[in-house]
Design a protein around this motif. Structure first.
Motif, PDB file in Angstrom:
ATOM      1  N   LEU A  58     -15.598  -9.667  99.142  1.00  0.00           N
ATOM      2  CA  LEU A  58     -16.626  -9.300  97.126  1.00  0.00           C
ATOM      3  C   LEU A  58     -17.865  -7.671  98.190  1.00  0.00           C
ATOM      4  O   LEU A  58     -17.665  -7.570  97.306  1.00  0.00           O
ATOM      5  N   PHE A  59     -17.853  -8.109  98.899  1.00  0.00           N
ATOM      6  CA  PHE A  59     -19.036  -6.961  99.588  1.00  0.00           C
ATOM      7  C   PHE A  59     -18.265  -5.729  99.426  1.00  0.00           C
ATOM      8  O   PHE A  59     -18.946  -4.904  98.780  1.00  0.00           O
ATOM      9  N   TYR A  60     -17.005  -5.699  99.691  1.00  0.00           N
ATOM     10  CA  TYR A  60     -16.018  -4.728  99.905  1.00  0.00           C
ATOM     11  C   TYR A  60     -15.210  -4.288  98.905  1.00  0.00           C
ATOM     12  O   TYR A  60     -15.632  -3.546  98.567  1.00  0.00           O
ATOM     13  N   LYS A  78     -15.941   6.081 103.058  1.00  0.00           N
ATOM     14  CA  LYS A  78     -14.929   5.506 102.623  1.00  0.00           C
ATOM     15  C   LYS A  78     -14.242   4.383 104.426  1.00  0.00           C
ATOM     16  O   LYS A  78     -14.645   3.666 104.187  1.00  0.00           O
ATOM     17  N   LEU A  79     -13.974   5.940 104.916  1.00  0.00           N
ATOM     18  CA  LEU A  79     -13.654   5.332 106.462  1.00  0.00           C
ATOM     19  C   LEU A  79     -14.513   4.352 107.035  1.00  0.00           C
ATOM     20  O   LEU A  79     -13.973   3.427 108.000  1.00  0.00           O
ATOM     21  N   VAL A  80     -15.821   4.624 107.028  1.00  0.00           N
ATOM     22  CA  VAL A  80     -16.610   3.896 107.569  1.00  0.00           C
ATOM     23  C   VAL A  80     -16.481   2.183 107.484  1.00  0.00           C
ATOM     24  O   VAL A  80     -16.585   1.447 108.336  1.00  0.00           O
ATOM     25  N   LEU A  81     -16.918   2.373 105.810  1.00  0.00           N
ATOM     26  CA  LEU A  81     -16.705   1.171 105.038  1.00  0.00           C
ATOM     27  C   LEU A  81     -15.551   0.179 105.797  1.00  0.00           C
ATOM     28  O   LEU A  81     -15.401  -1.037 106.135  1.00  0.00           O
ATOM     29  N   ILE A  82     -14.028   1.041 106.089  1.00  0.00           N
ATOM     30  CA  ILE A  82     -13.148   0.084 105.843  1.00  0.00           C
ATOM     31  C   ILE A  82     -13.178  -0.185 107.857  1.00  0.00           C
ATOM     32  O   ILE A  82     -12.829  -1.264 107.899  1.00  0.00           O
ATOM     33  N   GLY A  84     -16.075  -0.862 109.187  1.00  0.00           N
ATOM     34  CA  GLY A  84     -16.365  -1.964 109.148  1.00  0.00           C
ATOM     35  C   GLY A  84     -16.251  -3.424 109.077  1.00  0.00           C
ATOM     36  O   GLY A  84     -16.110  -4.195 109.163  1.00  0.00           O
ATOM     37  N   LEU A  85     -15.274  -3.300 107.635  1.00  0.00           N
ATOM     38  CA  LEU A  85     -14.790  -4.118 107.137  1.00  0.00           C
ATOM     39  C   LEU A  85     -13.786  -5.019 108.091  1.00  0.00           C
ATOM     40  O   LEU A  85     -13.553  -6.390 108.992  1.00  0.00           O
ATOM     41  N   ILE A  86     -13.095  -3.962 109.168  1.00  0.00           N
ATOM     42  CA  ILE A  86     -11.596  -4.799 109.644  1.00  0.00           C
ATOM     43  C   ILE A  86     -12.621  -5.278 111.102  1.00  0.00           C
ATOM     44  O   ILE A  86     -12.691  -6.500 111.599  1.00  0.00           O
ATOM     45  N   LEU A  87     -13.420  -4.702 111.850  1.00  0.00           N
ATOM     46  CA  LEU A  87     -14.719  -4.819 112.527  1.00  0.00           C
ATOM     47  C   LEU A  87     -15.664  -6.134 112.282  1.00  0.00           C
ATOM     48  O   LEU A  87     -15.719  -7.449 113.434  1.00  0.00           O
ATOM     49  N   GLU A  88     -16.089  -6.569 111.323  1.00  0.00           N
ATOM     50  CA  GLU A  88     -16.553  -7.088 110.510  1.00  0.00           C
ATOM     51  C   GLU A  88     -15.287  -8.453 110.739  1.00  0.00           C
ATOM     52  O   GLU A  88     -15.829 -10.380 110.737  1.00  0.00           O
ATOM     53  N   PHE A  89     -14.296  -8.458 110.358  1.00  0.00           N
ATOM     54  CA  PHE A  89     -13.336  -9.418 110.311  1.00  0.00           C
ATOM     55  C   PHE A  89     -13.362 -10.360 111.202  1.00  0.00           C
ATOM     56  O   PHE A  89     -13.027 -11.951 112.234  1.00  0.00           O
ATOM     57  N   ILE A  90     -12.681  -9.545 112.373  1.00  0.00           N
ATOM     58  CA  ILE A  90     -12.434  -9.942 114.054  1.00  0.00           C
ATOM     59  C   ILE A  90     -13.665 -10.306 114.044  1.00  0.00           C
ATOM     60  O   ILE A  90     -13.509 -11.750 115.067  1.00  0.00           O
ATOM     61  N   THR A  91     -14.732  -9.943 114.169  1.00  0.00           N
ATOM     62  CA  THR A  91     -15.850 -10.705 114.958  1.00  0.00           C
ATOM     63  C   THR A  91     -16.365 -11.553 114.446  1.00  0.00           C
ATOM     64  O   THR A  91     -16.806 -12.480 115.013  1.00  0.00           O
ATOM     65  N   VAL A  92     -15.768 -11.933 112.981  1.00  0.00           N
ATOM     66  CA  VAL A  92     -16.188 -13.308 112.442  1.00  0.00           C
ATOM     67  C   VAL A  92     -15.230 -14.304 112.835  1.00  0.00           C
ATOM     68  O   VAL A  92     -15.575 -15.170 112.950  1.00  0.00           O
ATOM     69  N   TRP A  93     -14.149 -14.206 113.185  1.00  0.00           N
ATOM     70  CA  TRP A  93     -13.056 -14.920 113.146  1.00  0.00           C
ATOM     71  C   TRP A  93     -12.543 -14.977 114.973  1.00  0.00           C
ATOM     72  O   TRP A  93     -11.177 -15.820 115.066  1.00  0.00           O
ATOM     73  N   VAL A 118     -25.122   3.598 110.401  1.00  0.00           N
ATOM     74  CA  VAL A 118     -24.374   4.598 109.934  1.00  0.00           C
ATOM     75  C   VAL A 118     -24.301   4.742 107.732  1.00  0.00           C
ATOM     76  O   VAL A 118     -24.554   5.910 106.886  1.00  0.00           O
ATOM     77  N   MET A 119     -23.866   3.507 107.560  1.00  0.00           N
ATOM     78  CA  MET A 119     -24.133   3.435 105.836  1.00  0.00           C
ATOM     79  C   MET A 119     -24.908   4.299 105.495  1.00  0.00           C
ATOM     80  O   MET A 119     -25.149   4.559 104.365  1.00  0.00           O
TER      81      MET A 119
END
Length: 184
Positions: A58-60, A78-82, A84-93, A118-119
Motif C-alpha cells: 500500500l505504501f509503495y 524512485k530508485l531509492v524507493l524500489i 528500499g522496498l526490496i530490502l524491507e521485504f527481505i527484512t520482514v520475511w 535518503v527519502m
C-alpha cells in the motif's frame, strides 16, 4: 490519483497497528528491536510479516501513484524507493534469529532504514514542497541522521533500541504525513 493519497495514511496506520499489537501482546524489552520482539513467537512473526507486507504494498502504491507525481520527485527517488522496498521485504520475511538469518536481517534492515533517511532528504529538495513541508522534512532528516549515527557509534544506545527505532520510524512517517496533508 487523489484516492491514492489516503492509501498512504492507511499504510502508515496499518504499520503502527501491527507494531502496537505485537508490543502489546508480547513482552516488551527496550533493548530489543521490533524484529527481535516479533521473531520471539511464530504467531507474532507471521502476523507481523503479513501485515507489514500489506502495508509495504500500500505504501509503495501511494508513493508511486500519488506522492512522487505531486512532489515531482526525480528518478533517483524512485530508485531509492524500489531498492528500499526490496530490502524491507527481505527484512520482514527473514526473521531476526541467529547466524546467517541474523546477518542478512540486520544488513537489509539497516540498509532500508538508511534509505528512509535518503527519502526524507529528497523531500527537502523537492521544488514542489512548501517551506513548511521542507522544514518538517529537514527536522525529520536531522533526527533520523542523529539517531542512525548515535545508534551505530554508541554501544550503550542499543540498550534503548526499541525507543530509537520507534522515533526513527515516526520521524519518517511524520515527514510523509505532513507532506501528504499539506496538499489539498
Amino acid at each position: 490519483m487523489q484516492g491514492y493519497k489516503y492509501v498512504g495514511v492507511i499504510s502508515i496506520a496499518l504499520t503502527w497497528l501491527a507494531i502496537s499489537f505485537v508490543l502489546y501482546k508480547w513482552p516488551v524489552l527496550r533493548s530489543k528491536s521490533i524484529s527481535k520482539h516479533v521473531s520471539a513467537y511464530k504467531e507474532s512473526y507471521l502476523l507481523f510479516a503479513i501485515l507489514t507486507s500489506v502495508s509495504l504494498v500500500l505504501f509503495y502504491l501511494f508513493m508511486f501513484k500519488w506522492f512522487i507525481p505531486v512532489f515531482t520527485l526525480p528518478l533517483g527517488f524512485k530508485l531509492v524507493l524500489i531498492i528500499g522496498l526490496i530490502l524491507e521485504f527481505i527484512t520482514v520475511w527473514i526473521p531476526d534469529s541467529t547466524g546467517l538469518k541474523h546477518s542478512v536481517h540486520n544488513f537489509t534492515g539497516y540498509s532500508a532504514a538508511f534509505l528512509l533517511l535518503v527519502m526524507t532528504s529528497f523531500i527537502v529538495a523537492s521544488p514542489a514542497a512548501s517551506t513548511f513541508v521542507k522544514l518538517v522534512s529537514l527536522i525529520a532528516t536531522a533526527t533520523m541522521f542523529s539517531i542512525f549515527g548515535f545508534f551505530l557509534s554508541v554501544k550503550s544506545a542499543r540498550q534503548q533500541h526499541l525507543i530509537y527505532q520507534s522515533v526513527y520510524i515516526v520521524s519518517f512517517h511524520i515527514a510523509i504525513l505532513v507532506a501528504l496533508f499539506s496538499v489539498e
